[in-house]
Scaffold this motif. Structure first.
Motif, PDB file in Angstrom:
ATOM      1  N   ALA A   1      45.627  32.751  52.883  1.00  0.00           N
ATOM      2  CA  ALA A   1      44.624  32.711  51.823  1.00  0.00           C
ATOM      3  C   ALA A   1      44.624  34.053  51.099  1.00  0.00           C
TER       4      ALA A   1
ATOM      5  N   VAL B   1      35.982  30.908  47.371  1.00  0.00           N
ATOM      6  CA  VAL B   1      36.905  29.903  46.840  1.00  0.00           C
ATOM      7  C   VAL B   1      36.727  29.714  45.340  1.00  0.00           C
TER       8      VAL B   1
ATOM      9  N   THR C   1      39.773  30.351  42.700  1.00  0.00           N
ATOM     10  CA  THR C   1      40.193  29.155  41.972  1.00  0.00           C
ATOM     11  C   THR C   1      40.200  29.410  40.474  1.00  0.00           C
TER      12      THR C   1
ATOM     13  N   SER D   1      43.859  27.605  52.387  1.00  0.00           N
ATOM     14  CA  SER D   1      42.486  27.955  52.034  1.00  0.00           C
ATOM     15  C   SER D   1      41.920  28.960  53.034  1.00  0.00           C
TER      16      SER D   1
END
Length: 228
Positions: A150, A174, A178, A193
């Protein structure tokens, strides 16, 4: 160091950063993106030691030669200003001044300097000494990702004699990564992730940045407290 003074003194050589003027403006206004996993930006487990993690396969080879606030070099990407605060657990989590903070991370394409095809360059690596508030700041770019991990930043804290006090890694929310990875120049969504990452799987809350604020156009600021 005063944040405005830090930024003013660090402008030289930053033309490679996307939208740097806007990023500097963003540093002085109210944050508009808060880490949803820690919306207050506070330590929910007061004075707990920060997670100890592997330094990984790409540690800094020459940290004493990389004392600098601006670690961008010739890399391009979304601007990132990170401020790391070091606290001393043995002293009721008081700020720890005069210790060394080393940071390193990959570029937007997942490459590390000092290794593989980049052995003669040292981008996105640097060292600073904490001030009286226990803080050290770096101007950088938002890191990319590479297979099996990640998005993350490596950090090591050492005493004045360069004895290691801790090695850790910083994770990103996240929604933030993103947005960044959907922007031009980055490689889209990572294949791993935060919850799938082997390093973060048992310590994600402790690894997560305290807050990441900003946007792709203006750049981001990251804050993280490390308890040693």
């Amino acid at each position: 160091m005063d944040r405005k003074k830090f930024i003013r003194n660090s402008l030289a050589g930053l033309s490679a950063i996307v939208a740097l003027p806007a990023a500097i403006t963003a540093c002085s206004r109210e944050a508009d993106t808060i880490n949803p996993e820690n919306p207050t930006g506070t330590d929910t487990d007061a004075c707990a030691l920060s997670p100890r993690e592997t330094e990984g396969p790409y540690p800094i080879k020459t940290p004493a030669q990389l004392v600098r606030e601006n670690i961008v070099a010739d890399r391009t990407g979304v601007a990132l200003l990170m401020t790391i605060t070091v606290q001393d657990q043995s002293n009721a989590c008081a700020p720890l001044a005069g210790v060394l903070v080393d940071v390193w991370h990959c570029d937007k394409d997942g490459n590390y300097s000092q290794y593989s095809g980049y052995t003669n360059v040292s981008f996105l690596r640097g060292r600073q000494t904490t001030d009286t508030n226990g803080q050290a700041s770096f101007i950088s770019i938002f890191p990319g990702w590479y297979r099996g991990r990640a998005p993350h930043i490596h950090v090591e804290v050492l005493d004045a004699d360069e004895r290691s006090l801790m090695v850790s890694q910083i994770a990103f929310p996240v929604d933030v990564y993103t947005e960044v990875y959907s922007s031009e120049g980055y490689n889209g969504a990572p294949d791993t992730s935060n919850t799938q990452d082997g390093i973060f799987s048992d310590s994600l809350d402790g690894n997560m940045a305290d807050a990441v604020t900003g946007n792709v156009t203006d750049g981001y600021t990251l804050t993280k407290t490390l308890v040693v």
